[in-house]
Scaffold this motif. Structure first.
Motif, short mmCIF file in Angstrom:
data_model
loop_
_atom_site.label_atom_id
_atom_site.label_comp_id
_atom_site.label_asym_id
_atom_site.label_seq_id
_atom_site.Cartn_x
_atom_site.Cartn_y
_atom_site.Cartn_z
N UNK B 89 0.84 -1.20 0.00
CA UNK B 89 0.00 0.00 0.00
C UNK B 89 0.88 1.25 0.00
N UNK B 93 -2.86 5.37 1.26
CA UNK B 93 -3.84 4.27 1.27
C UNK B 93 -3.86 3.57 2.63
N UNK B 94 -2.67 3.39 3.17
CA UNK B 94 -2.57 2.73 4.46
C UNK B 94 -3.27 3.56 5.55
N UNK B 97 -6.94 3.26 5.19
CA UNK B 97 -7.45 1.98 5.71
C UNK B 97 -7.58 2.04 7.23
N UNK B 98 -6.52 2.54 7.90
CA UNK B 98 -6.56 2.63 9.36
C UNK B 98 -7.69 3.56 9.81
#
Lengths: 249, 312
Positions: B89, B93-94, B97-98
């Motif tokens: 990622x 993006x990471x 997501x979190x």
């Protein structure tokens, strides 16, 4: 499932889909899934010999294709997370185990679904070449193919949860899926089994492939539905148990 | 508030955490200090509900880790050791997501992420894949990801390993600023880390707590001393052999040669030790000459060595 659970599952699902398409796995899977069966289908499947507009031969090969392809897709599901240490990350986020599992499962099923949809041109082309297709049968075949895929995915997810090693996960899944797939064929082809009705019955009932026969004929039988859904739930349950037990290890 | 009572964790019947109890109050910044393998990571993994304890009780803000793991996880930002991340990622993006998993409001996700990117200076690597980032950047992505939901409690396992000295300084500043509002537990095997950041230290050795106090109290209450002395003698082999046989010091080491025939040693002794007398007797007996001798109160490093170090 409440709203929070839904969004959690969705977040995991999106992350998994991203991962499939950021690495070559997703593309390789879809391309090979299309390419190999089609070659087999046209050269050995004998669609023209049968001179019959049907995908039955194609779907008859599907369980065997799944044996290799689905573990390829799922071997990293838990093994890679464990190997990379990201499992610790995932399990210390406010997510339930089942939200993670369902998110992962649906993403894998989506990849299979895309690959299956991509096979649609075959019936369409044969439709023009050989005449009308039985749409009902086709729908039943695709539903069966997805349900069967769920079952294969659930089993290989479970196996992936048992090991850190990707290769072990792949080989073990393939072997176990092969066993569950071929006992069905054995029941029909080996003389020993065909003579003993009750053994044949048991083998047929537990085999992953035999339950697909009705679907591929265009018949949706509740027994087959129960089998595929039940097996999937059973292995999901075992999977969750393995993940939970890791907390105690 | 975090309360840990009689915590035990065994792997295959081998205990790695043995009867550990401690409390961390709201707004405190506590360091878990101990050599590698002391059980720091295991304790943190239990606090963050990644592992279950074999026995004992852990309550966080009055909630039990068995009954409300999800609620507890919501309160905590946890950075595991080695900062595992999804390398495929990109940073953004990471963090996205979190944020989604943390349940941050859709309209606020962008502003929260922007704030974190600014705080950890990630502007240059926003759209780079995490696996392509340097260790320092990866750590900062990790820190951004654990703070994005503005958690009440931060649990950081070896947060500064892999950072370069400048980044360590920036990190410590950030941590001190954060600790005004948050409860922070960080683990380290580097003493200077604790000295620079923590108000209180819990020293762990082989799964048990050997000290739990403020740094000031530790230094004040610790009565051990170290003696530095140099001797004039002809034969180093003999002197080294005899000195190393001396009783009364819990750590004794040769430091350097001051001159061709002058040898400098350092000994750590407890207050009532008779090391000094033994040394004097030996010098008399061997007819060596004591050039100089200095006595000093043990400093934090020596305290740590005594409490957590391996006995020699």
């Amino acid at each position: 499932m409440d709203k929070r659970s839904f969004f959690n599952t969705l977040a995991v699902y999106k992350k998994e889909i991203q991962n499939y398409f950021y690495s070559p796995i997703g593309y390789v899977f879809i391309v090979l899934f299309l390419f190999i069966p089609n070659i087999l289908f046209f050269f050995f499947g004998g669609i023209f010999k049968e001179n019959n507009a049907t995908m039955r031969m194609y779907f008859a090969m599907l369980p065997i294709i799944y044996i290799i392809f689905i573990p390829g897709l799922t071997m990293g599901t838990w093994s890679k997370e464990k190997n990379d240490g990201t499992l610790e990350l995932l399990f210390t986020l406010p997510l339930n185990r089942y939200e993670i599992l369902i998110g992962k499962f649906l993403s894998t099923l989506t990849i299979v679904f895309i690959a299956l949809i991509a096979t649609l041109p075959i019936p369409l082309i044969t439709h023009f070449l050989l005449g009308s297709f039985d749409i009902g049968q086709l729908i039943s075949q695709y539903i069966g193919a997805l349900l069967m895929a769920s079952c294969y995915i659930a089993i290989s997810f479970f196996i992936s949860s048992l090991t850190k090693e990707l290769i072990v996960s792949f080989l073990l899944s393939t072997s176990i899926l092969a066993l569950f797939t071929f006992i069905g064929y054995l029941a029909y082809s080996v003389k020993f089994f065909t003579q003993l009705e009750w053994i044949k019955g048991i083998l047929t009932e537990i085999s992953l492939s035999t339950h697909f026969l009705n679907f591929s004929k265009g018949v949706i039988d509740s027994i087959d539905l129960v089998y595929y859904i039940g097996m999937s739930i059973l292995f999901f349950y075992l999977n969750i148990r393995v993940l939970e037990s890791k907390r105690w290890s | 508030m975090i309360s840990v009572k009689n915590l035990v964790k065994s792997y295959n019947n081998v205990p790695v955490v043995k009867d550990v109890s401690f409390e961390v109050n709201k707004g405190e910044l506590v360091g878990l200090l101990g050599p590698n393998g002391a059980g720091k990571t295991t304790i943190m993994r239990i606090l963050t509900c990644f592992l279950n304890p074999t026995s004992g009780e852990v309550n966080i803000n009055g909630m039990n880790i068995f009954d409300s793991p999800i609620e507890i996880k919501k309160l905590i930002g946890y950075l595991p050791e080695h900062t595992p991340q999804y390398g495929d990622m990109t940073t953004i993006e990471y963090l996205n997501f979190i944020s989604e998993v943390r349940g941050i409001d859709k309209n606020k996700i962008k502003s929260s992420i922007d704030e974190m990117i600014k705080l950890t200076s990630l502007e240059d690597v926003v759209s780079k894949k995490i696996s392509e980032l340097s260790k320092g950047y990866q750590k900062r992505v990790g820190l951004a990801s654990v703070m994005i939901h503005d958690p009440e409690i931060l649990i950081l396992d070896e947060p500064t390993t892999g950072l370069d000295p400048n980044q360590v300084i920036t990190f410590r500043k950030m941590l001190r600023r954060l600790s005004e509002k948050k409860t922070v537990i960080l683990s380290t095997h580097v003493l200077s880390e604790i000295e620079a950041t923590c108000e209180r230290v819990i020293i762990i050795k082989k799964g048990t707590i050997v000290a739990n106090d403020t740094l000031q109290n530790l230094v004040n209450n610790f009565t051990d001393e170290f003696i530095e002395f140099s001797l004039k003698a002809d034969n180093f082999t003999e002197i080294d052999k005899e000195i190393s046989k001396l009783k009364g010091a819990w750590k004794l080491e040769f430091m350097k040669k001051d001159a061709k025939d002058i040898f400098r040693y350092k000994a750590l002794i407890s207050k009532d030790s008779d090391f000094d007398k033994n040394l004097k007797d030996l010098i008399k007996e061997k007819n060596w000459k004591l050039i100089d001798e200095k006595r000093n109160k043990a400093n934090l490093e020596e305290i740590f060595l005594k409490l957590a170090g391996e006995e020699e």
